[in-house]
Design an enzyme around this catalytic site. Structure first.
Site, short mmCIF file in Angstrom:
data_model
loop_
_atom_site.label_atom_id
_atom_site.label_comp_id
_atom_site.label_asym_id
_atom_site.label_seq_id
_atom_site.Cartn_x
_atom_site.Cartn_y
_atom_site.Cartn_z
N ASN A 9 0.83 -1.33 0.02
CA ASN A 9 0.19 -0.02 -0.03
C ASN A 9 0.95 1.24 -0.13
O ASN A 9 1.34 1.65 0.98
CB ASN A 9 -0.79 -0.03 1.24
CG ASN A 9 -1.65 1.10 1.10
OD1 ASN A 9 -1.97 2.06 0.20
ND2 ASN A 9 -2.24 1.57 2.44
N TRP A 10 1.05 1.90 -1.18
CA TRP A 10 1.80 2.86 -1.35
C TRP A 10 1.46 4.40 -0.70
O TRP A 10 2.03 5.02 -0.32
CB TRP A 10 2.07 3.30 -2.88
CG TRP A 10 3.16 2.32 -3.32
CD1 TRP A 10 3.88 1.41 -2.74
CD2 TRP A 10 3.40 2.26 -4.87
NE1 TRP A 10 4.44 0.55 -3.80
CE2 TRP A 10 4.20 1.27 -4.93
CE3 TRP A 10 2.72 2.83 -5.96
CZ2 TRP A 10 4.85 0.78 -6.08
CZ3 TRP A 10 3.27 2.58 -7.23
CH2 TRP A 10 4.21 1.46 -7.41
N LYS A 11 0.23 4.10 -0.24
CA LYS A 11 -0.43 5.64 0.13
C LYS A 11 -0.40 6.80 -0.96
O LYS A 11 -0.38 6.58 -1.84
CB LYS A 11 0.10 5.71 1.69
CG LYS A 11 -0.19 4.59 2.66
CD LYS A 11 0.39 4.56 4.00
CE LYS A 11 0.18 3.36 4.56
NZ LYS A 11 0.60 3.54 6.23
N HIS A 95 -9.22 1.61 6.18
CA HIS A 95 -7.61 1.57 6.54
C HIS A 95 -7.64 2.62 7.73
O HIS A 95 -8.40 3.60 7.81
CB HIS A 95 -6.87 2.05 5.45
CG HIS A 95 -5.25 1.96 5.80
ND1 HIS A 95 -4.67 3.05 6.54
CD2 HIS A 95 -4.25 1.40 5.41
CE1 HIS A 95 -3.36 2.54 6.70
NE2 HIS A 95 -3.26 1.72 6.20
N GLU A 97 -5.97 5.16 8.61
CA GLU A 97 -5.71 6.46 8.25
C GLU A 97 -7.08 7.17 7.67
O GLU A 97 -7.28 8.22 7.78
CB GLU A 97 -4.75 6.69 7.19
CG GLU A 97 -3.44 6.20 7.77
CD GLU A 97 -2.10 5.78 6.90
OE1 GLU A 97 -1.05 5.45 7.31
OE2 GLU A 97 -2.51 5.88 5.59
N GLU A 167 -4.85 -4.42 11.34
CA GLU A 167 -3.90 -3.56 11.16
C GLU A 167 -3.94 -2.58 12.48
O GLU A 167 -4.72 -1.69 12.58
CB GLU A 167 -3.83 -2.79 9.92
CG GLU A 167 -3.59 -3.39 8.78
CD GLU A 167 -3.34 -2.20 7.70
OE1 GLU A 167 -2.33 -2.51 6.93
OE2 GLU A 167 -4.23 -1.17 7.55
N GLY A 173 3.27 2.70 10.43
CA GLY A 173 4.00 3.70 10.32
C GLY A 173 4.81 4.08 11.53
O GLY A 173 5.53 5.11 11.43
N SER A 213 3.83 -1.95 10.12
CA SER A 213 5.40 -2.01 10.21
C SER A 213 5.91 -3.34 9.81
O SER A 213 6.46 -4.08 10.65
CB SER A 213 5.60 -1.70 11.68
OG SER A 213 5.50 -0.21 11.93
N GLY A 234 3.42 -1.22 4.27
CA GLY A 234 3.16 0.30 3.76
C GLY A 234 4.69 0.62 3.16
O GLY A 234 5.07 0.33 2.12
#
Length: 249
Positions: A9-11, A95, A97, A167, A173, A213, A234
């Site tokens: 997942n590149w965000k 997600h 975020e 998650e 992160g 992570s 990530g």
């Protein structure tokens, strides 16, 4: 037999040129999809060029989000119908975020999950617990209510097209991954919840990933756990060499 998944997942990283370059570097070095599935979720602007770059390879291109309506006056949103028509068949929903920064609720995520499935997309539904709740002694039981709400109203056939990602928000992160036993506990609890909702046979066929992570140092220990069917990665998925190391763990 559940086929493992290694998904990146590149965000909000990489422009179109960088994304296409990454795909070209990894596409011919991936295992067959019947052995292990590989996928990358990129920013919306990059998705169509990524799909084209990944042609004739086992790599799947995923969206990082979508809305629950196919069209309308929803400025800035992405249509699940348009994603499918563009060659995207998977989407990440819920997600942490999105929940934290954009105030997405379980009710909204449930609508998105249903819209994705209606349009032929396979959702990866994320759920988490928080460090505060874990410290308070509640462990990961909070994920039960998340799963009940996010998957509410799905049929047995629909749930078979869903992947769930555990998650922990405190691990995303931060560099502080859940240890393999904690990760396995969360994934096991999710599977048991799905079993309560849909029965053992269905639950045993739903793939459950761990995310938070994930690195080349901890992936082997995570993937050794019975209820962990893969990882949602990530930062470690941004580098082609590192992504390939994760895939070939």
């Amino acid at each position: 037999m559940r086929v493992p998944i290694i998904a990146g997942n590149w965000k909000m990283h990489k422009d179109v040129q960088e994304a296409v370059s990454f795909i070209k570097q990894v596409k011919n070095q991936l295992p067959p999809a019947d052995q292990i599935e590989t996928a990358i979720a990129g920013p919306t602007l990059c998705l169509v060029p990524m799909v084209k770059a990944a042609e004739e390879s086992p790599l799947k291109i995923m969206a990082e989000n979508c809305y629950y309506k196919n069209e309308g006056a929803y400025t800035g949103e992405t249509s699940p119908y348009a994603l499918y028509q563009a060659g995207i068949h998977h989407v990440i929903l819920g997600h942490s975020e999105r929940r934290t920064y954009f105030n997405e609720t379980d009710e909204l995520i449930n609508k998105k999950v249903k819209a994705a499935l209606t349009n032929g997309l396979c959702p990866i539904v994320c759920c988490d617990d928080t460090m505060g709740r874990r410290i308070a002694g509640k462990k990961v039981h909070w994920v039960v209510s998340r799963i009940l709400a996010d998957l509410h109203g799905l049929t047995n056939n629909e749930i078979c097209h869903v992947t769930v990602a555990y998650e922990p928000s405190w691990a995303i992160g931060t560099g502080e991954s859940a240890d393999p036993d904690q990760a396995a506990e969360g994934c096991y609890l999710i599977r048991q919840t799905i079993s309560d909702m849909y029965g053992d046979e269905v639950a045993n066929n739903v793939r459950i990933l761990y995310g938070g992570s994930v690195t080349t140092s901890n992936i082997n220990a995570l993937m050794a756990k019975n209820d962990i069917d893969g990882v949602l990665v990530g930062a470690a998925s941004l580098n082609p060499e590192t992504f390939l190391q994760l895939v070939h763990h």
